[in-house]
Write an enzyme that holds these catalytic residues in place. Structure first.
Site, PDB file in Angstrom:
ATOM      1  N   LEU A 101       8.235  -3.556  -5.233  1.00 19.89           N
ATOM      2  CA  LEU A 101       8.769  -4.514  -6.187  1.00 19.89           C
ATOM      3  C   LEU A 101       7.585  -5.249  -6.806  1.00 19.89           C
ATOM      4  O   LEU A 101       6.578  -5.489  -6.129  1.00 19.89           O
ATOM      5  CB  LEU A 101       9.692  -5.530  -5.500  1.00 19.89           C
ATOM      6  CG  LEU A 101      11.011  -5.018  -4.923  1.00 19.89           C
ATOM      7  CD1 LEU A 101      11.738  -6.159  -4.205  1.00 19.89           C
ATOM      8  CD2 LEU A 101      11.892  -4.428  -6.012  1.00 19.89           C
ATOM      9  N   ASP A 102       7.698  -5.630  -8.075  1.00 22.58           N
ATOM     10  CA  ASP A 102       6.655  -6.434  -8.690  1.00 22.58           C
ATOM     11  C   ASP A 102       6.420  -7.691  -7.858  1.00 22.58           C
ATOM     12  O   ASP A 102       7.354  -8.215  -7.229  1.00 22.58           O
ATOM     13  CB  ASP A 102       7.054  -6.847 -10.112  1.00 22.58           C
ATOM     14  CG  ASP A 102       7.173  -5.668 -11.060  1.00 22.58           C
ATOM     15  OD1 ASP A 102       6.684  -4.575 -10.707  1.00 22.58           O
ATOM     16  OD2 ASP A 102       7.747  -5.847 -12.150  1.00 22.58           O
ATOM     17  N   GLN A 103       5.216  -8.194  -7.898  1.00 17.71           N
ATOM     18  CA  GLN A 103       4.898  -9.376  -7.104  1.00 17.71           C
ATOM     19  C   GLN A 103       5.829 -10.538  -7.415  1.00 17.71           C
ATOM     20  O   GLN A 103       6.219 -11.301  -6.526  1.00 17.71           O
ATOM     21  CB  GLN A 103       3.442  -9.796  -7.349  1.00 17.71           C
ATOM     22  CG  GLN A 103       3.004 -10.983  -6.495  1.00 17.71           C
ATOM     23  CD  GLN A 103       1.526 -11.292  -6.633  1.00 17.71           C
ATOM     24  OE1 GLN A 103       0.785 -10.542  -7.268  1.00 17.71           O
ATOM     25  NE2 GLN A 103       1.085 -12.391  -6.055  1.00 17.71           N
ATOM     26  N   VAL A 162       8.886 -10.452  -8.274  1.00 23.96           N
ATOM     27  CA  VAL A 162      10.288 -10.105  -8.034  1.00 23.96           C
ATOM     28  C   VAL A 162      10.565 -10.103  -6.530  1.00 23.96           C
ATOM     29  O   VAL A 162       9.780  -9.591  -5.732  1.00 23.96           O
ATOM     30  CB  VAL A 162      10.622  -8.727  -8.630  1.00 23.96           C
ATOM     31  CG1 VAL A 162      12.071  -8.339  -8.335  1.00 23.96           C
ATOM     32  CG2 VAL A 162      10.365  -8.732 -10.135  1.00 23.96           C
TER      33      VAL A 162
END
Length: 224
Positions: A49-51, A53
């Site tokens: 997951l994106d940082q 998110v």
């Protein structure tokens, strides 16, 4: 750390927004080892997951489990559902977004482009608008592909930036955090072969509090 499930092959948890998915100091596996009290615990990241998110993630607890889960990711058998809050209202209440995406490593940003080329990859997702409040729309998303910043780039390209996502065109003031949450994960257990599903609602903070029904979930982990 909010650990939803663990056995000798997998660990499922809720990644807080703001920490990296990868195995590095302060990354998710490192945080989990500290929570487990085992500095040498085998915890392997098989998807990201994106940082910025947060949401549900599964980590492998053995090399073989990592291999099998990674194969599911490549074959699109690991199903990932998200909730997003976007500025504006989608033109259609539900549908499919299909784009070509190019990644700028220098800018660390993903763009929707019109022509294929080197490092250009197709991105596909399905979405359903759930509710609109005060110019914001709550959207349920099922990823068909897993490109970097895919959801953020595809919705921004249609004039629907995610709340708080200034990198992709959200207003400069107002919200804290980003309106994207990994709410549900479904995959085949690498040891038992059983299909398993885990879900978690977003935190009770803005922008999610604009949609109170979020915390009334069905047995499938979807918003009613």
């Amino acid at each position: 750390m909010d650990i939803l499930y663990q056995d000798n092959r997998i660990l499922v948890c809720v990644k807080p927004a703001g920490i990296r998915s990868t195995d590095e100091p302060g990354g998710l596996p490192d945080c989990l080892r500290r929570a487990l009290g085992d500095a040498h615990a085998c915890l392997r990241t098989v998807h990201r997951l994106d940082q910025v998110v947060g949401g549900v993630m599964v980590l492998a607890r053995s090399r073989e489990a990592a291999r099998r889960l990674s194969a599911q990711v490549r074959q699109h058998e690991l199903e990932k559902d998200y909730l997003a809050v976007v500025h504006g209202v989608p033109a259609e209440a539900q549908g499919e977004l299909r784009d070509l995406l190019a990644r700028s490593r220098a800018e660390r940003k993903t763009y929707v482009v019109s022509e294929s080329g080197r490092d250009v990859r197709e991105a596909v997702l399905r979405y359903r608008a759930l509710e609109t409040q005060g110019g914001l729309t709550l959207v349920a998303i099922r990823l068909q592909t897993g490109r970097t910043h895919q959801i953020r780039a595809q919705f921004s390209a249609r004039g629907l930036p995610l709340v708080g996502d200034r990198k992709y065109g959200a207003p400069e003031e107002g919200e804290d955090g980003i309106g994207l949450w990994a709410c549900r994960l479904s995959f085949t257990h690498p040891q038992t072969g059983e299909r398993v599903t885990f879900s978690a609602p977003p935190p009770r903070t803005a922008p999610w509090t604009a949609f109170p029904r979020l915390w009334v979930a069905s047995d499938e982990g979807e918003v009613k």
